[in-house]
Write an enzyme that holds these catalytic residues in place. Structure first.
Site, PDB file in Angstrom:
ATOM      1  N   SER A   1       0.833  -1.202   0.000  1.00  0.00           N
ATOM      2  CA  SER A   1       0.000   0.000   0.000  1.00  0.00           C
ATOM      3  C   SER A   1       0.874   1.262   0.000  1.00  0.00           C
ATOM      4  O   SER A   1       1.638   1.469  -0.942  1.00  0.00           O
ATOM      5  CB  SER A   1      -0.959  -0.045   1.201  1.00  0.00           C
ATOM      6  OG  SER A   1      -1.989   0.891   1.044  1.00  0.00           O
TER       7      SER A   1
ATOM      8  N   ASP B   1     -10.150  -5.533  -3.329  1.00  0.00           N
ATOM      9  CA  ASP B   1      -9.534  -4.511  -2.481  1.00  0.00           C
ATOM     10  C   ASP B   1     -10.396  -3.251  -2.527  1.00  0.00           C
ATOM     11  O   ASP B   1     -10.558  -2.648  -3.590  1.00  0.00           O
ATOM     12  CB  ASP B   1      -8.127  -4.221  -3.027  1.00  0.00           C
ATOM     13  CG  ASP B   1      -7.315  -3.279  -2.164  1.00  0.00           C
ATOM     14  OD1 ASP B   1      -7.906  -2.383  -1.533  1.00  0.00           O
ATOM     15  OD2 ASP B   1      -6.080  -3.428  -2.147  1.00  0.00           O
TER      16      ASP B   1
ATOM     17  N   HIS C   1      -7.315  -6.060   0.828  1.00  0.00           N
ATOM     18  CA  HIS C   1      -6.127  -5.231   1.064  1.00  0.00           C
ATOM     19  C   HIS C   1      -5.354  -5.678   2.312  1.00  0.00           C
ATOM     20  O   HIS C   1      -4.387  -5.037   2.698  1.00  0.00           O
ATOM     21  CB  HIS C   1      -6.587  -3.763   1.226  1.00  0.00           C
ATOM     22  CG  HIS C   1      -5.506  -2.738   1.057  1.00  0.00           C
ATOM     23  ND1 HIS C   1      -4.925  -2.444  -0.159  1.00  0.00           N
ATOM     24  CD2 HIS C   1      -4.894  -1.914   1.955  1.00  0.00           C
ATOM     25  CE1 HIS C   1      -4.019  -1.485   0.001  1.00  0.00           C
ATOM     26  NE2 HIS C   1      -3.970  -1.154   1.275  1.00  0.00           N
TER      27      HIS C   1
END
Length: 282
Positions: free
Chosen positions: A149, A226, A260
């Site tokens: 991320s 996600d 995620h």
């Protein structure tokens, strides 16, 4: 520079340790995690740096990703720093989860009041490797980087801004084009000011367009489910298009049903360790 050991746990024949030190770049105490595989007892090993995402500390990766077995087998020292300076007493640093504490975005801030402490780019690319090289059995010539991320963004920009420094790079669900996403706009305007031309220096999609360096082999995993992908925070298509234009190879794997979280990371972490080992142990 004095290192204070906070913990040490045997894991897959090696040792997972956490240290604290006084950072020159960040002007505060910083923690980092380091895994020393069994091979580190008898010789120097390659160093693989992991950069975590928003809200994380040095703990998330070492407790949730399940990377130890692969790192042990491939003989890699794995270093996981924190995601921002801590306890700097800057007004507003703890007001939101996506800016300030836990959200350093791996850049060097130029705006007050952040510019004194928020220098994660220099910390990750210069200060921390120097500290690791001086204190642990690592080969300074063999270094790679990956992340998740915000940390995936960090891994990509550190590699693209320093051709030849890292042998390989990979990312899980990276923020690929921060100048165009809400997280990036918020962070960059706060840390770097309103001149958007300065933002591009920390945007992987823009950096790849002018990348002059040696051939890269980039691995990216992205969960199809996600929420931040659908929210337009990650924008991998923009990065892939820029890489295609520059003929830089990217293996982009869209993973059905994954989100995620660290469950997603844990599923594919061994592939990523293997990707780096191929270049680090060559």
């Amino acid at each position: 520079m004095a290192l204070k050991q906070l913990s040490s746990n045997k894991c897959f024949g090696g040792l997972q340790k956490v240290f604290e030190h006084d950072s020159v770049e960040l002007k505060c105490k910083m923690k980092f995690a380091i895994y020393l595989p069994p091979k580190a007892e008898t010789g120097k090993c390659p160093a693989l740096y992991w950069l975590s995402g928003l809200t994380c500390t040095e703990q998330n990766f070492i407790t949730k990703s399940g990377y130890h077995q692969a790192a042990s087998e491939h003989g890699l020292v794995v270093i996981a720093p924190d995601t921002s300076p801590r306890g700097c007493n800057i007004k507003g640093e703890d007001e939101s989860w996506d800016f300030g504490t836990g959200a350093g975005f791996y850049l060097d801030a130029t705006e007050d009041p952040w510019k004194t402490n928020y220098r994660m780019y220099s910390y990750v690319t210069e200060e921390l490797p120097q500290l690791i090289n001086a204190n642990f059995p690592v080969d300074p010539q063999r270094m790679s980087i990956f992340g998740h991320s915000m940390g995936g963004h960090g891994a990509l920009i550190c590699t693209l801004k320093n051709p030849g420094k890292y042998k390989s790079v990979s990312a899980f669900a990276p923020i690929c084009n921060p100048v165009l996403c809400p997280w990036g706009k918020k962070a960059f305007s706060g840390y770097l000011g309103t001149d958007e031309s300065k933002w591009k220096a920390y945007d992987a999609t823009h950096l790849v367009k002018s990348y002059p360096g040696s051939q890269l082999d980039i691995l990216i995993d992205q969960g199809k489910d996600d929420q931040f992908l659908s929210d337009g925070q990650l924008l991998p298509d923009n990065f892939i298009a820029a890489c295609t234009e520059k003929k830089i190879p990217v293996v982009f794997r869209s993973q059905e049903g994954y989100d995620h979280s660290y469950y997603f990371i844990a599923t594919f972490i061994t592939d990523h360790i293997r990707h780096h080992a191929k270049y680090l142990n060559a």
